[in-house]
Design a protein around this motif. Sequence first.
Motif, short mmCIF file in Angstrom:
data_model
loop_
_atom_site.label_atom_id
_atom_site.label_comp_id
_atom_site.label_asym_id
_atom_site.label_seq_id
_atom_site.Cartn_x
_atom_site.Cartn_y
_atom_site.Cartn_z
N HIS A 15 0.85 -1.19 0.00
CA HIS A 15 0.00 0.00 0.00
C HIS A 15 0.89 1.24 0.00
O HIS A 15 1.94 1.25 0.64
CB HIS A 15 -0.90 -0.01 1.24
N HIS A 16 0.46 2.26 -0.72
CA HIS A 16 1.18 3.53 -0.77
C HIS A 16 0.35 4.58 -0.03
O HIS A 16 -0.80 4.82 -0.38
CB HIS A 16 1.42 3.98 -2.21
N VAL A 17 0.94 5.18 0.98
CA VAL A 17 0.29 6.22 1.77
C VAL A 17 0.99 7.53 1.45
O VAL A 17 2.22 7.59 1.48
CB VAL A 17 0.41 5.91 3.28
N LYS A 18 0.22 8.56 1.15
CA LYS A 18 0.83 9.85 0.81
C LYS A 18 0.30 10.94 1.72
O LYS A 18 -0.91 11.02 1.96
CB LYS A 18 0.54 10.22 -0.64
N ALA A 19 1.21 11.76 2.22
CA ALA A 19 0.85 12.93 3.02
C ALA A 19 1.42 14.16 2.33
O ALA A 19 2.60 14.17 1.95
CB ALA A 19 1.40 12.81 4.43
N ILE A 20 0.61 15.18 2.18
CA ILE A 20 1.04 16.42 1.53
C ILE A 20 0.89 17.55 2.52
O ILE A 20 -0.12 17.65 3.22
CB ILE A 20 0.18 16.68 0.28
N GLY A 21 1.91 18.40 2.58
CA GLY A 21 1.85 19.51 3.51
C GLY A 21 2.89 20.57 3.23
O GLY A 21 3.67 20.47 2.30
N GLN A 22 2.93 21.59 4.09
CA GLN A 22 3.83 22.72 3.94
C GLN A 22 4.99 22.68 4.92
O GLN A 22 5.91 23.45 4.80
CB GLN A 22 3.06 24.02 4.14
N ASN A 23 4.93 21.81 5.87
CA ASN A 23 5.93 21.77 6.93
C ASN A 23 7.29 21.32 6.38
O ASN A 23 7.39 20.30 5.72
CB ASN A 23 5.45 20.81 8.02
N SER A 24 8.33 22.07 6.67
CA SER A 24 9.66 21.72 6.18
C SER A 24 10.19 20.45 6.85
O SER A 24 11.06 19.79 6.32
CB SER A 24 10.64 22.88 6.40
N ASP A 25 9.65 20.10 8.01
CA ASP A 25 10.04 18.88 8.71
C ASP A 25 9.03 17.77 8.47
O ASP A 25 8.91 16.84 9.27
CB ASP A 25 10.15 19.14 10.22
N LEU A 26 8.29 17.84 7.37
CA LEU A 26 7.21 16.90 7.10
C LEU A 26 7.70 15.46 7.01
O LEU A 26 7.07 14.56 7.56
CB LEU A 26 6.47 17.29 5.82
N LEU A 27 8.82 15.22 6.36
CA LEU A 27 9.32 13.85 6.22
C LEU A 27 9.56 13.21 7.59
O LEU A 27 9.10 12.10 7.84
CB LEU A 27 10.60 13.82 5.40
N ALA A 28 10.24 13.89 8.46
CA ALA A 28 10.51 13.36 9.80
C ALA A 28 9.23 13.12 10.57
O ALA A 28 9.07 12.10 11.25
CB ALA A 28 11.43 14.30 10.57
N ALA A 29 8.28 14.03 10.47
CA ALA A 29 7.01 13.90 11.19
C ALA A 29 6.20 12.73 10.64
O ALA A 29 5.59 11.98 11.42
CB ALA A 29 6.22 15.20 11.09
N VAL A 30 6.20 12.53 9.34
CA VAL A 30 5.48 11.41 8.74
C VAL A 30 6.13 10.10 9.15
O VAL A 30 5.44 9.14 9.52
CB VAL A 30 5.41 11.56 7.20
N ARG A 31 7.45 10.04 9.11
CA ARG A 31 8.15 8.82 9.55
C ARG A 31 7.77 8.46 10.98
O ARG A 31 7.51 7.30 11.30
CB ARG A 31 9.66 9.00 9.47
N GLN A 32 7.76 9.44 11.84
CA GLN A 32 7.44 9.21 13.25
C GLN A 32 5.99 8.73 13.41
O GLN A 32 5.73 7.80 14.18
CB GLN A 32 7.66 10.48 14.05
N ALA A 33 5.06 9.33 12.69
CA ALA A 33 3.65 8.94 12.79
C ALA A 33 3.44 7.52 12.28
O ALA A 33 2.71 6.73 12.90
CB ALA A 33 2.78 9.93 12.01
N VAL A 34 4.06 7.18 11.18
CA VAL A 34 3.90 5.84 10.60
C VAL A 34 4.59 4.79 11.47
O VAL A 34 4.08 3.68 11.64
CB VAL A 34 4.42 5.80 9.15
N ALA A 35 5.72 5.13 12.05
CA ALA A 35 6.49 4.18 12.87
C ALA A 35 5.70 3.67 14.06
O ALA A 35 5.94 2.55 14.53
CB ALA A 35 7.78 4.83 13.35
#
Length: 88
Positions: A15-35
Amino acid sequence: MEASDHPTDDFPHTHHVKAIGQNSDLLAAVRQAVAMHAPELPETAFSCRASREGRYLAVTCTLEAQSQAQLEAIYQALRSVDGVILCL
């Protein structure tokens, strides 16, 4: 139609989950949420793409989803990430 007629109802599946946003730290925040719901994912499961003008960032996570409940928990966690404006 039976449940087996819908391939997305069969688990596990990729499955591919995509998050779109403006936050410059979005990658780190998405990794943390998914983890929280898929702790075994390597960093290579995540990819980023900036919008043409650089205002937005799309983070895609590719995972082997184990259940519908797991996917729902991941999407719920992503919706609570500061800066996420859309989840697909």
